[in-house]
Design a protein around this motif. Structure first.
Motif, PDB file in Angstrom:
ATOM      1  N   SER A  32       0.832  -1.205   0.000  1.00 29.56           N
ATOM      2  CA  SER A  32       0.000   0.000   0.000  1.00 29.56           C
ATOM      3  C   SER A  32       0.864   1.251   0.000  1.00 29.56           C
ATOM      4  O   SER A  32       0.559   2.236  -0.678  1.00 29.56           O
ATOM      5  CB  SER A  32      -0.920  -0.003   1.226  1.00 29.56           C
ATOM      6  OG  SER A  32      -1.817  -1.083   1.189  1.00 29.56           O
ATOM      7  N   LEU A  33       1.937   1.229   0.785  1.00 34.33           N
ATOM      8  CA  LEU A  33       2.849   2.374   0.848  1.00 34.33           C
ATOM      9  C   LEU A  33       3.442   2.657  -0.528  1.00 34.33           C
ATOM     10  O   LEU A  33       3.580   3.815  -0.937  1.00 34.33           O
ATOM     11  CB  LEU A  33       3.963   2.093   1.861  1.00 34.33           C
ATOM     12  CG  LEU A  33       5.067   3.150   1.975  1.00 34.33           C
ATOM     13  CD1 LEU A  33       4.479   4.492   2.388  1.00 34.33           C
ATOM     14  CD2 LEU A  33       6.128   2.718   2.978  1.00 34.33           C
TER      15      LEU A  33
ATOM     16  N   SER B 164      10.026   8.690 -11.468  1.00 36.01           N
ATOM     17  CA  SER B 164       9.894   8.057 -10.147  1.00 36.01           C
ATOM     18  C   SER B 164       8.511   7.445  -9.976  1.00 36.01           C
ATOM     19  O   SER B 164       8.357   6.384  -9.357  1.00 36.01           O
ATOM     20  CB  SER B 164      10.151   9.082  -9.038  1.00 36.01           C
ATOM     21  OG  SER B 164      11.475   9.570  -9.098  1.00 36.01           O
ATOM     22  N   ALA B 165       7.500   8.096 -10.545  1.00 35.69           N
ATOM     23  CA  ALA B 165       6.133   7.560 -10.466  1.00 35.69           C
ATOM     24  C   ALA B 165       6.052   6.205 -11.164  1.00 35.69           C
ATOM     25  O   ALA B 165       5.401   5.273 -10.674  1.00 35.69           O
ATOM     26  CB  ALA B 165       5.145   8.538 -11.081  1.00 35.69           C
ATOM     27  N   LEU B 166       6.735   6.059 -12.316  1.00 36.02           N
ATOM     28  CA  LEU B 166       6.747   4.777 -13.026  1.00 36.02           C
ATOM     29  C   LEU B 166       7.430   3.693 -12.208  1.00 36.02           C
ATOM     30  O   LEU B 166       6.937   2.564 -12.111  1.00 36.02           O
ATOM     31  CB  LEU B 166       7.466   4.933 -14.374  1.00 36.02           C
ATOM     32  CG  LEU B 166       6.695   5.660 -15.480  1.00 36.02           C
ATOM     33  CD1 LEU B 166       7.576   5.856 -16.706  1.00 36.02           C
ATOM     34  CD2 LEU B 166       5.437   4.883 -15.865  1.00 36.02           C
ATOM     35  N   VAL B 167       8.568   4.034 -11.586  1.00 37.54           N
ATOM     36  CA  VAL B 167       9.310   3.050 -10.788  1.00 37.54           C
ATOM     37  C   VAL B 167       8.452   2.538  -9.643  1.00 37.54           C
ATOM     38  O   VAL B 167       8.319   1.321  -9.427  1.00 37.54           O
ATOM     39  CB  VAL B 167      10.621   3.667 -10.253  1.00 37.54           C
ATOM     40  CG1 VAL B 167      11.277   2.729  -9.247  1.00 37.54           C
ATOM     41  CG2 VAL B 167      11.579   3.967 -11.403  1.00 37.54           C
ATOM     42  N   TRP B 168       7.827   3.464  -8.898  1.00 34.24           N
ATOM     43  CA  TRP B 168       7.036   3.054  -7.732  1.00 34.24           C
ATOM     44  C   TRP B 168       5.700   2.440  -8.151  1.00 34.24           C
ATOM     45  O   TRP B 168       5.148   1.603  -7.432  1.00 34.24           O
ATOM     46  CB  TRP B 168       6.829   4.237  -6.794  1.00 34.24           C
ATOM     47  CG  TRP B 168       8.042   4.493  -5.966  1.00 34.24           C
ATOM     48  CD1 TRP B 168       9.047   5.375  -6.222  1.00 34.24           C
ATOM     49  CD2 TRP B 168       8.394   3.817  -4.772  1.00 34.24           C
ATOM     50  NE1 TRP B 168      10.014   5.302  -5.256  1.00 34.24           N
ATOM     51  CE2 TRP B 168       9.641   4.352  -4.341  1.00 34.24           C
ATOM     52  CE3 TRP B 168       7.812   2.812  -4.008  1.00 34.24           C
ATOM     53  CZ2 TRP B 168      10.288   3.925  -3.197  1.00 34.24           C
ATOM     54  CZ3 TRP B 168       8.458   2.384  -2.853  1.00 34.24           C
ATOM     55  CH2 TRP B 168       9.683   2.930  -2.461  1.00 34.24           C
ATOM     56  N   GLY B 169       5.170   2.836  -9.318  1.00 36.87           N
ATOM     57  CA  GLY B 169       3.949   2.200  -9.804  1.00 36.87           C
ATOM     58  C   GLY B 169       4.180   0.730 -10.112  1.00 36.87           C
ATOM     59  O   GLY B 169       3.368  -0.132  -9.755  1.00 36.87           O
TER      60      GLY B 169
ATOM     61  N   ALA C 288       4.527  -1.136  -6.877  1.00 35.29           N
ATOM     62  CA  ALA C 288       3.226  -1.364  -6.226  1.00 35.29           C
ATOM     63  C   ALA C 288       2.527  -2.563  -6.843  1.00 35.29           C
ATOM     64  O   ALA C 288       1.928  -3.391  -6.144  1.00 35.29           O
ATOM     65  CB  ALA C 288       2.350  -0.113  -6.347  1.00 35.29           C
ATOM     66  N   ILE C 289       2.606  -2.704  -8.177  1.00 37.33           N
ATOM     67  CA  ILE C 289       1.979  -3.849  -8.848  1.00 37.33           C
ATOM     68  C   ILE C 289       2.656  -5.150  -8.414  1.00 37.33           C
ATOM     69  O   ILE C 289       1.989  -6.141  -8.088  1.00 37.33           O
ATOM     70  CB  ILE C 289       2.072  -3.683 -10.377  1.00 37.33           C
ATOM     71  CG1 ILE C 289       1.231  -2.478 -10.833  1.00 37.33           C
ATOM     72  CG2 ILE C 289       1.594  -4.954 -11.084  1.00 37.33           C
ATOM     73  CD1 ILE C 289       1.394  -2.140 -12.294  1.00 37.33           C
ATOM     74  N   ARG C 290       3.991  -5.125  -8.390  1.00 35.16           N
ATOM     75  CA  ARG C 290       4.739  -6.343  -8.023  1.00 35.16           C
ATOM     76  C   ARG C 290       4.435  -6.754  -6.585  1.00 35.16           C
ATOM     77  O   ARG C 290       4.175  -7.934  -6.301  1.00 35.16           O
ATOM     78  CB  ARG C 290       6.237  -6.100  -8.194  1.00 35.16           C
ATOM     79  CG  ARG C 290       7.097  -7.292  -7.767  1.00 35.16           C
ATOM     80  CD  ARG C 290       8.555  -7.045  -8.110  1.00 35.16           C
ATOM     81  NE  ARG C 290       9.055  -5.821  -7.536  1.00 35.16           N
ATOM     82  CZ  ARG C 290       9.447  -5.703  -6.260  1.00 35.16           C
ATOM     83  NH1 ARG C 290       9.371  -6.750  -5.446  1.00 35.16           N
ATOM     84  NH2 ARG C 290       9.915  -4.558  -5.815  1.00 35.16           N
ATOM     85  N   LEU C 291       4.439  -5.790  -5.658  1.00 38.27           N
ATOM     86  CA  LEU C 291       4.163  -6.114  -4.255  1.00 38.27           C
ATOM     87  C   LEU C 291       2.697  -6.511  -4.061  1.00 38.27           C
ATOM     88  O   LEU C 291       2.377  -7.360  -3.226  1.00 38.27           O
ATOM     89  CB  LEU C 291       4.498  -4.910  -3.371  1.00 38.27           C
ATOM     90  CG  LEU C 291       5.987  -4.577  -3.260  1.00 38.27           C
ATOM     91  CD1 LEU C 291       6.184  -3.253  -2.530  1.00 38.27           C
ATOM     92  CD2 LEU C 291       6.731  -5.687  -2.525  1.00 38.27           C
ATOM     93  N   GLY C 292       1.798  -5.899  -4.841  1.00 41.11           N
ATOM     94  CA  GLY C 292       0.386  -6.285  -4.761  1.00 41.11           C
ATOM     95  C   GLY C 292       0.187  -7.728  -5.179  1.00 41.11           C
ATOM     96  O   GLY C 292      -0.602  -8.454  -4.575  1.00 41.11           O
TER      97      GLY C 292
ATOM     98  N   TYR D  17      -3.673   1.111  -8.056  1.00 46.19           N
ATOM     99  CA  TYR D  17      -2.963   2.382  -8.097  1.00 46.19           C
ATOM    100  C   TYR D  17      -1.728   2.308  -8.993  1.00 46.19           C
ATOM    101  O   TYR D  17      -1.413   3.256  -9.715  1.00 46.19           O
ATOM    102  CB  TYR D  17      -2.578   2.811  -6.676  1.00 46.19           C
ATOM    103  CG  TYR D  17      -3.600   3.718  -6.080  1.00 46.19           C
ATOM    104  CD1 TYR D  17      -3.346   5.055  -5.878  1.00 46.19           C
ATOM    105  CD2 TYR D  17      -4.858   3.239  -5.755  1.00 46.19           C
ATOM    106  CE1 TYR D  17      -4.296   5.900  -5.349  1.00 46.19           C
ATOM    107  CE2 TYR D  17      -5.825   4.065  -5.223  1.00 46.19           C
ATOM    108  CZ  TYR D  17      -5.541   5.402  -5.021  1.00 46.19           C
ATOM    109  OH  TYR D  17      -6.498   6.231  -4.504  1.00 46.19           O
ATOM    110  N   GLY D  18      -1.022   1.175  -8.945  1.00 46.53           N
ATOM    111  CA  GLY D  18       0.156   1.039  -9.787  1.00 46.53           C
ATOM    112  C   GLY D  18      -0.208   1.125 -11.259  1.00 46.53           C
ATOM    113  O   GLY D  18       0.418   1.871 -12.024  1.00 46.53           O
ATOM    114  N   ASN D  19      -1.226   0.374 -11.688  1.00 43.45           N
ATOM    115  CA  ASN D  19      -1.657   0.408 -13.081  1.00 43.45           C
ATOM    116  C   ASN D  19      -2.189   1.789 -13.468  1.00 43.45           C
ATOM    117  O   ASN D  19      -1.934   2.281 -14.570  1.00 43.45           O
ATOM    118  CB  ASN D  19      -2.741  -0.656 -13.327  1.00 43.45           C
ATOM    119  CG  ASN D  19      -2.159  -2.048 -13.518  1.00 43.45           C
ATOM    120  OD1 ASN D  19      -1.624  -2.374 -14.573  1.00 43.45           O
ATOM    121  ND2 ASN D  19      -2.258  -2.870 -12.473  1.00 43.45           N
TER     122      ASN D  19
END
Length: 627
Positions: A194-195, A211-216, A219-223, A234-236
């Motif tokens: 979530s973070l 940076s938004a692409l990296v963390w997006g 987020a998908i991978r951790l989800g 949110y990542g997608n």
């Protein structure tokens, strides 16, 4: 389009929360904990009657004399997730009462108290009271620091970041989230996913797209890793939004994933945002007719959610799209709606002014606290001087002023009696003031909102076709019907219709029936007299309010499951109202001098009546009013 964070810790998946045990879970027996997990899974799957499982867990805790506060805090979390904030407040009060009743607070109890403040903060956050939300979070952080739980402190920082993001202060929000990330990266649970989603949205809001692409993507991978759907949404969404700005065809893949996941999670707000971005991507590819369908679907969702700040931009976008399709008549209607809605919303400048005023308020509040501390120090010094002076006076009195002492004692007794009478008067004044505030809130939050909705609905009718006009008129009728019911409810609260028409006995029976329907307590009514019709209407109203107050006290303080209201009369034909319960009763320190009970006693004395309160720890309470 700015993203709205949905990852406030308490609103995350309930079943995931329970699988990452809190410190206070050590206080819960295994059978009760398993029941809570089943209830949480029920809520996660959105099944019906999940509250029955929570109540079953609470009954088990009561029967085993276990940690009832640990269960009620989880019940409050469930009701917050369901949007039932009043029910959540009820169980949060029980949690706080449980914690306050424990003298020696272990780290597990401190953890429970910290979770209580987290949920209270969440309530304020949902209601838009950011200052109160922040205050409760800071208390929560302090409690967690006391028992060295850095992981939970990181969760608090995530919540603080979410508040700053909701206020538009993205840089400060990002700093808090990055501080939390330095701690949570060593744990890597569903909240870390979530973070990652939170950080991705903040980088996007700050227009730091790389940076938004990296963390997006993170987020998908951790989800995927932790089977958490919100981070994947949110990542997608973030990746699609960045790629849409760069005119990259890959944006279709990510936004279609975001839409599919939003439907699966039943996240209507994120679905609307994703549909809007999909429309923009289609528009970039000159597919205006397809784009128009997605824009209109997103607009419909935002209007249903009353998210008018998001809806106003879509009115403009749809107007421009219709103009490009040469549908000038319909385009004009949307542009007119855009202008009307935009004028009714706060401008960005007003929002900035509001934040500046809030900052000034917090600064002045701190200055007042400092001044109060200085004043307390001066009072302490004056108190020491007064003690010394009083000692000298006492010696002089002992030596020869015995008569003066007696006069002084009489004056003091007279003063205490006056203060006691003033306290009663203040209780009446405060009660009237609270009633005025309650009525004001009901008019503002209920009636005003319904009238405003009816006004907006009527204003939209001239711009609709004949079929839509009929539907809009029906919608307006429904709103006005709800307005009528709201007015009837307010009138009923001011003067119960049954009391005015049929008298105290019928009104009390109706009150018992209404309360039993809530399931909070089992209340019985036993009428053994027909004397009440002889009482004046004002006296009947006062007795009705006293019955309500006594029953409310039982619900708040006695932990009772059953209560009885009995009407009878004595040999002198005086009306007797008896209220009893099977709760824990009162301890020896509880007496009628408490302000609420004392107020009841004084009101009855004023009309020639009396009030008696009997206490027994094994059988509960017995309150008797005679008039």
């Amino acid at each position: 389009m700015k993203l709205k964070v949905l990852f406030f810790i308490v609103s995350s998946s309930v079943i995931c929360h329970l699988t990452n045990a809190q410190d206070y879970f050590n206080l819960i027996p295994e059978d009760i904990l398993n029941t809570l997990k089943e209830a949480s899974k029920c809520a996660e799957n959105r099944d019906n009657d999940c509250h029955k499982q929570y109540h079953h867990a609470l009954n088990l805790a009561k029967a085993q004399n276990g940690c009832t506060g640990c269960v009620t805090v989880e019940m409050a979390r469930h009701y917050i997730n369901e949007g039932l904030l009043d029910s959540a407040s009820h169980y949060l009060n029980k949690t706080n009462k449980y914690v306050e009743g424990i003298k020696n607070k272990t780290p597990d109890i401190l953890a429970l108290h910290a979770e209580y403040y987290t949920l209270v903060a969440m309530q304020h956050y949902i209601r838009g009271n950011m200052t109160s939300a922040m205050g409760n979070l800071l208390i929560c952080a302090q409690l967690r620091e006391e028992f060295g739980n850095f992981r939970n402190s990181a969760y608090v920082k995530m919540n603080v970041a979410n508040i700053y993001q909701s206020l538009g202060n993205y840089e400060v929000a990002l700093n808090y989230n990055m501080e939390a990330e330095t701690v949570l990266k060593d744990y890597k649970d569903h909240r870390y996913a979530s973070l990652a989603g939170n950080i991705a949205t903040l980088y996007y809001d700050l227009e730091q797209n790389d940076s938004a692409l990296v963390w997006g993507k993170k987020a998908i991978r951790l989800g995927e890793e932790f089977e958490a759907i919100n981070p994947k949404i949110y990542g997608n969404y973030v990746i699609a939004s960045v790629l849409e700005n760069r005119k990259n065809d890959s944006a279709f893949f990510y936004i279609e994933n975001a839409i599919s996941l939003s439907k699966k999670a039943q996240s209507t707000r994120m679905l609307a945002a994703s549909l809007s971005v999909y429309g923009q991507i289609l528009q970039d590819h000159n597919r205006n007719e397809e784009a128009l369908q997605y824009f209109e679907e997103a607009l419909s969702i935002y209007n249903d959610l009353e998210e008018y700040l998001e809806a106003v931009n879509l009115y403009k976008i749809i107007g421009e799209t219709l103009k490009a399709l040469a549908n000038y008549e319909k385009s004009s209607e949307y542009f007119q709606q855009y202008i009307k809605l935009k004028d009714s919303l706060l401008s960005e400048e007003n929002r900035t002014i509001t934040q500046e005023l809030n900052t000034r308020y917090e600064t002045e509040k701190k200055e007042r606290l400092i001044a109060e501390k200085q004043l307390n120090l001066e009072k302490q010094e004056n108190k020491t001087k007064n003690i010394l002076f009083s000692g000298i006076i006492l010696i002089l009195i002992i030596l020869g002023l015995f008569t003066y002492v007696r006069i002084k004692q009489k004056n003091k007794l007279k003063q205490l009696e006056q203060e006691k009478q003033n306290a009663v008067l203040n209780s009446f004044i405060n009660g009237e003031e609270r009633e005025r505030v309650r009525i004001s809130q009901e008019l503002h939050d209920g009636l005003a909102a319904l009238l405003s909705a009816a006004k907006m609905s009527l204003e939209a009718i001239p711009h609709l076709d004949e079929t839509a006009k009929a539907q809009q008129i029906d919608k307006t009728k429904t709103i006005l019907t709800n307005t009528h019911e709201e007015i009837r409810q307010i009138a009923h609260n001011l003067m119960p219709f049954t009391l005015e028409k049929d008298g105290l006995i019928a009104a009390t029976q109706q009150f018992v029936t209404d309360l039993n329907n809530t399931g909070i307590i089992q209340l019985e009514f036993n009428n053994q007299t027909s004397k009440t019709p002889e009482l004046q209407s004002q006296i009947q109203l006062m007795l009705y309010r006293i019955i309500q107050e006594l029953v409310n006290n039982i619900i708040k303080h006695s932990q009772a499951t059953k209560a009885t209201v009995t009407f009878s009369h004595d040999p002198d034909n005086k009306l007797i109202i008896e209220v009893t319960d099977n709760g824990v009763g009162f301890d020896n320190e509880t007496n009628i001098s408490h302000q609420g009970l004392y107020s009841i006693e004084q009101r009855l004395k004023a009309i020639g009546g009396s009030f008696i309160l009997k206490r027994n720890k094994s059988t509960g309470m017995q309150a008797i009013a005679k008039v």
